[in-house]
Design a protein around this motif. Structure first.
Motif, PDB file in Angstrom:
ATOM      1  N   THR A  85     -41.595 -72.155  -8.996  1.00  0.00           N
ATOM      2  CA  THR A  85     -41.180 -72.981  -7.862  1.00  0.00           C
ATOM      3  C   THR A  85     -41.230 -72.194  -6.553  1.00  0.00           C
ATOM      4  OG1 THR A  85     -38.861 -72.481  -8.395  1.00  0.00           O
ATOM      5  CG2 THR A  85     -39.745 -74.563  -9.209  1.00  0.00           C
ATOM      6  N   ARG A  86     -40.920 -70.904  -6.613  1.00  0.00           N
ATOM      7  CA  ARG A  86     -41.006 -70.082  -5.398  1.00  0.00           C
ATOM      8  C   ARG A  86     -42.460 -69.976  -4.917  1.00  0.00           C
ATOM      9  NH1 ARG A  86     -41.950 -64.623  -5.195  1.00  0.00           N
ATOM     10  NH2 ARG A  86     -41.238 -64.262  -7.337  1.00  0.00           N
TER      11      ARG A  86
ATOM     12  N   LEU B 105     -37.472 -80.671  -9.612  1.00  0.00           N
ATOM     13  CA  LEU B 105     -37.446 -79.400  -8.905  1.00  0.00           C
ATOM     14  C   LEU B 105     -38.841 -79.026  -8.409  1.00  0.00           C
ATOM     15  CD1 LEU B 105     -34.992 -77.369 -11.162  1.00  0.00           C
ATOM     16  CD2 LEU B 105     -34.502 -78.622  -9.058  1.00  0.00           C
ATOM     17  N   LEU B 106     -39.862 -79.369  -9.185  1.00  0.00           N
ATOM     18  CA  LEU B 106     -41.228 -79.114  -8.732  1.00  0.00           C
ATOM     19  C   LEU B 106     -41.539 -79.926  -7.476  1.00  0.00           C
ATOM     20  CD1 LEU B 106     -43.279 -79.016 -12.070  1.00  0.00           C
ATOM     21  CD2 LEU B 106     -42.331 -77.117 -10.752  1.00  0.00           C
TER      22      LEU B 106
ATOM     23  N   ARG C 126     -46.563 -83.939  -8.274  1.00  0.00           N
ATOM     24  CA  ARG C 126     -46.375 -84.041  -9.730  1.00  0.00           C
ATOM     25  C   ARG C 126     -46.918 -85.369 -10.229  1.00  0.00           C
ATOM     26  NH1 ARG C 126     -45.893 -84.962 -14.285  1.00  0.00           N
ATOM     27  NH2 ARG C 126     -44.182 -84.525 -15.737  1.00  0.00           N
TER      28      ARG C 126
ATOM     29  N   ALA D 167     -34.483 -71.275 -14.661  1.00  0.00           N
ATOM     30  CA  ALA D 167     -34.759 -71.900 -13.366  1.00  0.00           C
ATOM     31  C   ALA D 167     -33.785 -71.480 -12.287  1.00  0.00           C
ATOM     32  CB  ALA D 167     -34.738 -73.432 -13.509  1.00  0.00           C
TER      33      ALA D 167
ATOM     34  N   ALA E  97     -40.201 -78.423  -4.480  1.00  0.00           N
ATOM     35  CA  ALA E  97     -40.983 -77.270  -4.040  1.00  0.00           C
ATOM     36  C   ALA E  97     -42.317 -77.665  -3.430  1.00  0.00           C
ATOM     37  CB  ALA E  97     -41.210 -76.323  -5.214  1.00  0.00           C
TER      38      ALA E  97
ATOM     39  N   PRO F 201     -39.901 -70.845 -14.569  1.00  0.00           N
ATOM     40  CA  PRO F 201     -39.744 -71.891 -13.550  1.00  0.00           C
ATOM     41  C   PRO F 201     -39.257 -71.366 -12.209  1.00  0.00           C
ATOM     42  CG  PRO F 201     -38.776 -72.584 -15.640  1.00  0.00           C
ATOM     43  CD  PRO F 201     -39.105 -71.134 -15.778  1.00  0.00           C
ATOM     44  N   ARG F 202     -38.378 -70.360 -12.222  1.00  0.00           N
ATOM     45  CA  ARG F 202     -37.840 -69.849 -10.961  1.00  0.00           C
ATOM     46  C   ARG F 202     -38.970 -69.274 -10.098  1.00  0.00           C
ATOM     47  NH1 ARG F 202     -32.471 -67.668 -10.005  1.00  0.00           N
ATOM     48  NH2 ARG F 202     -32.163 -67.480 -12.237  1.00  0.00           N
TER      49      ARG F 202
ATOM     50  N   ARG G   9     -43.740 -73.467  -3.657  1.00  0.00           N
ATOM     51  CA  ARG G   9     -43.255 -73.841  -2.335  1.00  0.00           C
ATOM     52  C   ARG G   9     -44.083 -73.160  -1.238  1.00  0.00           C
ATOM     53  NH1 ARG G   9     -38.404 -75.767  -0.418  1.00  0.00           N
ATOM     54  NH2 ARG G   9     -37.470 -75.581  -2.481  1.00  0.00           N
TER      55      ARG G   9
END
Length: 942
Positions: free
Chosen positions: A438-439, A478-479, A486, A826, A482, A434-435, A442
């Protein structure tokens, strides 16, 4: 391997698979005593010039002493790493720890000399840059903070490796040698360089799979039927522009063609290069095929064979070995158990999949792990791209199957700068990292829309990745932060994607509604309200409206500055003056082209012909096929003005502007609402805000406190006073709560704090449960306090069970809760909501990734459904949200500055009209989880 007592154990965790600049892969591992022959062979293949650059003198061969020195390491003060392909060295790097005098040293010396040697055939592939990342990470692990290197001025390539890495460095020239010295702690610039290289390398690795110049299908049956034979036919029938080969070891000797395609018994027998191999043989035979492909120089594999992780433990091990085997030869894999890949570009026309027909070309990139979902998505896009919505088709399609190697992250890297893709649609059964996702999301969402359906599945079987501990809803939030659009279903995925593919983004939420049905217009109006849009009063054109009436009404709506988008509703009409489908389609398109900056959507009821016409029509000229089929031409009174050329398309190089049509108002409005939210995110992302600096934050003091506390144990929850002290270092004041084990204790505490006070039971089952009666507020004097104390003990038990505390009353306000947690997958997440039922029962919490900027703190407060309670709902007094934003930013800074703070809870936080009060707090410390996003680039481990 080294076994002497003076050497450390072999550091297996330094082994890593990496993607190189050209998209190929290599393996990095420590050099051991067993590598002597490999090292000599490697050195013999290096040019005299490269040897001279390495040793500053002619050095034709390595002596026995050299070989011993370069293969015997203690893995602390002397370390050597090698990059390998096919088990053979292609590059080496080593460091030797040195002291201030430049001589060999041990810890605590924190400087090391570093040197590289790259085989000439592999120079320019980014091998040295990748090795530098890995050897720097190893050195940091061993307490080294600085590298030095001496390079000849003519060795421009190596100087560039060091200078381009992004580290802070010093450079000098002495005695004909360039001396470089640089710190190896990651910096913002070094991380930016690393991630830019990561994007190029991973994007190119996928490009090699999706844009091959030659394809071999391995496992094409001798008789018609079967998976391999079917894929071969699909590639051939799609008109693949490159070279195509059929491979089957069981083919008869002398057979040269199969279905008109050149046939061979082995990949080794193919004369020319093979870029991509599609493997469709039983799982037991795949290793042999991988070896043949690797030895022939195949760049990548699509493995459709089943029998891997989906089949159980034995299959999982077979899958791990498949990935290890392929990476040994520098190949990447889509699959196994994959549905295949598609590229509709006219220059490629590749259908290496189980789909019997090539999808309609378009500008949508499509990713699905599941073959079944992939089939459903292709089918819907094919049907709606030319029928129901008439918008666009597919640029590239990837169905990854078990996702053993190439993942959604890799494909996003490719689509990020793919000129043929304007919109990305993804069905993700899980998010393994996930980390990183999301990077990447974004960055991609800032350039093109990314629409995701997120399943609730687990990480792909066989992957050695940390699983996130965050709830599904939190990951979804969190998505969205970014920039990900969704959605919940594949229907919504297609609806949103088709709108975004060919229509401009709306400038705001104001929606004009017009059409020939009053009831359908009202349904659309209600749907807009439900989605948080701001609809204008629907315009009813009546069922007698002509094509000219639609054109005029749409033109007026688009020209109106009070609307940002238009939804046109249409139902079948009967009568001489009512337009047919082709006429109405051209009327709408002609009007839309006059104002290209606003999106237009159509809601139709049982008008298949209208949707097809919207798809086919690209100008106001009558369509030949429509005229031939008997469609009426417009009467003179209905003639439409010529279209105005659009000055700005909805997406780069998007082609004709096509209007999406939907069979239900709710679906059209939901897609429009997603576009509105995404457009707002794009505007905000252009000015992302900043992380404020606060002069009263004592970062060093907090670090000393944390180190001292962690010295007592590996993980602990701080006591009340320790919590107050640590939070105080970051300007977060927690109101004192004095334990009261007897009524007299309570009275003394209240006298010291000052009335009015609150009496609270802090036992775990009663904490924050005012609804159970464990809290007594506004106790104005000692008599009220003692009476309340007696009531609590009578209701809930002895004081030692209740753990009562006395606290001075805070100003009245809204009770909220602030939390921060470090998730191993995450990262650090900051959460906010209203205390009590809103957050506990309804799950109404907002979430942001740390570090949080001032803009994100503002949006976090407003993201929860109950946010109106903070802003004067129903005449109540608005509370001090500015103070709340500052509190969120301070908590974010705390967990970002000190990853040892793995959990923080502030509850309740009473936000008053002026200021706020933190009444309860807890902090947990632990050694921080490893940050794989700050380390060198690697592929997932197996």
């Amino acid at each position: 391997m080294q076994t002497s007592s003076d050497r450390h154990e072999y550091p297996a965790h330094w082994e890593a698979d990496v993607v190189l600049r050209d998209g190929g892969t290599a393996r990095i591992r420590p050099i051991t005593v067993d590598d002597a022959e490999r090292l000599v062979s490697f050195y013999e293949q290096v040019s005299d010039e490269s040897k001279y650059y390495r040793f500053f003198a002619p050095y034709p061969r390595l002596s026995a002493k050299d070989v011993h020195r370069f293969t015997h390491h203690d893995f602390v003060d002397r370390v050597g790493l090698a990059a390998t392909i096919g088990g053979e060295f292609i590059a080496t790097v080593r460091y030797d720890r040195i002291g201030a005098d430049g001589m060999p040293a041990s810890a605590p010396a924190d400087e090391a000399e570093v040197a590289f040697l790259v085989q000439d055939a592999h120079q320019g592939r980014g091998v040295a840059s990748t090795l530098l990342e890995h050897v720097a990470a190893v050195a940091r692990e061993r307490g080294i903070r600085r590298f030095t290197a001496e390079v000849l001025p003519a060795n421009v390539k190596m100087i560039k490796v060091f200078t381009d890495a992004g580290y802070t460095q010093k450079r000098s020239f002495e005695d004909g040698v360039v001396h470089l010295e640089f710190d190896i702690e990651p910096t913002d610039r070094s991380l930016a360089v690393q991630r830019a290289r990561e994007q190029r390398a991973e994007g190119r690795s996928v490009r090699r799979l999706l844009l091959p110049g030659s394809v071999a299908v391995v496992g094409t049956g001798r008789t018609p039927g079967g998976v391999g034979r079917g894929i071969l036919g699909n590639i051939r029938d799609a008109g693949f522009t490159g070279s195509l080969y059929a491979v089957n070891k069981a083919l008869p000797e002398g057979l040269k063609e199969l279905d008109g395609v050149s046939a061979y018994r082995s990949v080794r027998d193919i004369d020319g290069p093979v870029d991509l191999a599609v493997v469709a043989v039983p799982a037991d035979h795949v290793p042999e095929v991988v070896t043949e492909c690797g030895e022939h120089g195949v760049q990548g594999l699509v493995v459709v064979s089943a029998g891997y992780a989906e089949s159980g433990p034995e299959g999982r091990e077979r899958q791990r070995e498949l990935v290890r085997h392929a990476r040994t030869y520098g190949m990447r894999i889509i699959g196994p158990n994959a549905f295949g890949v598609i590229n509709t570009s006219p220059g490629i026309r590749l259908n290496a999949s189980l789909a019997p027909e090539m999808p309609r070309p378009g500008r949508i990139g499509l990713f699905a792990q599941s073959g079944a979902i992939g089939i459903a998505l292709l089918s819907r896009l094919q049907r709606r791209g030319g029928g129901v919505t008439g918008v666009t088709g597919v640029s590239t399609f990837v169905s990854s199957g078990n996702r053993a190697d190439v993942s959604g992250n890799d494909v996003i890297q490719f689509w990020y700068d793919d000129p043929d893709t304007d919109v990305v649609l993804m069905y993700l059964e899980s998010i393994g990292n996930p980390r990183k996702f999301t990077r990447l999301a974004r960055r991609t969402a800032a350039a093109k829309p990314l629409v995701v359906v997120q399943g609730a599945g687990s990480a792909p079987q066989g992957h050695a990745v940390r699983a996130t501990q965050l709830p599904h809803a939190t990951v979804s939030a969190l998505l969205r932060q970014a920039g990900v659009i969704r959605v919940d279903t594949i229907t919504e995925l297609v609806d949103a994607g088709l709108l975004l593919a060919r229509q401009p983004l709306p400038a705001g939420p104001r929606v004009a509604i017009l059409g020939n049905s009053e009831s359908l217009g009202l349904l659309t109006y209600d749907a807009c309200l439900s989605e948080g849009l701001r609809p204008l009063r629907p315009l009813d054109l009546t069922t007698q409206a002509s094509a000219g009436d639609f054109h005029a009404a749409l033109s007026r709506a688009l020209a109106d500055d009070s609307c940002d988008a238009v939804v046109v509703t249409a139902i079948p009409a009967i009568g001489e003056g009512s337009p047919d489908d082709a006429e109405l389609a051209e009327a709408l398109r002609s009007a839309a082209e006059q104002v290209p900056g606003k999106p237009v959507l159509v809601v139709h009821v049982e008008l298949g012909g209208l949707a097809e016409a919207l798809s086919a029509a690209t100008s106001t000229a009558p369509q030949p096929d429509a005229r031939a089929s008997g469609a009426r031409r417009l009467r003179p009174s209905q003639q439409l003005p010529p279209p105005v050329r659009a000055q700005e398309s909805a997406a780069p190089d998007a082609g004709p502007r096509l209007i999406p049509a939907y069979p239900a108002a709710e679906r059209a409005v939901r897609a429009l609402a997603e576009a509105v939210h995404y457009a707002q995110w794009r505007r905000e992302a252009a000015e992302p805000g900043r992380v404020p600096e606060y002069e009263d934050i004592d970062e060093r003091g907090a670090a000393r406190l944390i180190d001292g506390m962690l010295a007592r144990g590996q993980g602990l929850t701080l006591g009340t006073e320790e919590t107050r002290e640590l939070l105080g270092r970051y300007g977060i004041a927690v109101r004192e709560a004095v334990p009261a084990f007897t009524p007299d204790d309570a009275a003394r505490a209240a006298a010291g704090l000052g009335y009015p006070v609150a009496l609270k039971a802090t036992a775990p089952h009663l904490r924050h449960r005012a609804d159970l009666g464990g809290v007594r507020l506004d106790l104005a004097d000692e008599e009220q306090l003692r009476r309340a104390y007696a009531e609590l003990t009578e209701l809930f038990g002895k004081p030692e069970e209740l753990r009562p505390v006395v606290q001075q009353m805070a100003p009245r306000g809204v009770d909220t809760v602030v939390r921060a947690v470090i998730d191993p997958a995450a990262g650090a997440v900051l959460s906010f909501g209203l205390a009590g039922a809103a957050s506990q029962l309804l799950g109404d919490m907002g979430h942001r990734l740390v570090p949080v900027t001032d803009r994100e703190a503002t949006s976090l407060i407003r993201s929860i459904r109950t946010a109106p309670l903070l802003f004067g709902w129903r005449g109540s007094t608005p509370v001090d949200t500015a103070a709340l934003e500052e509190l969120l930013l301070r908590v974010s800074r705390l967990v970002d500055d000190h990853p040892e703070v793995v959990a923080v809870t502030l509850e309740p936080v009473v936000v008053a009209p002026r200021g706020l009060t933190v009444l309860g707090a807890s902090v947990r410390l632990a050694p921080p989880p490893a940050r794989n996003d700050l380390g060198p680039r690697t592929l997932p481990l197996y």
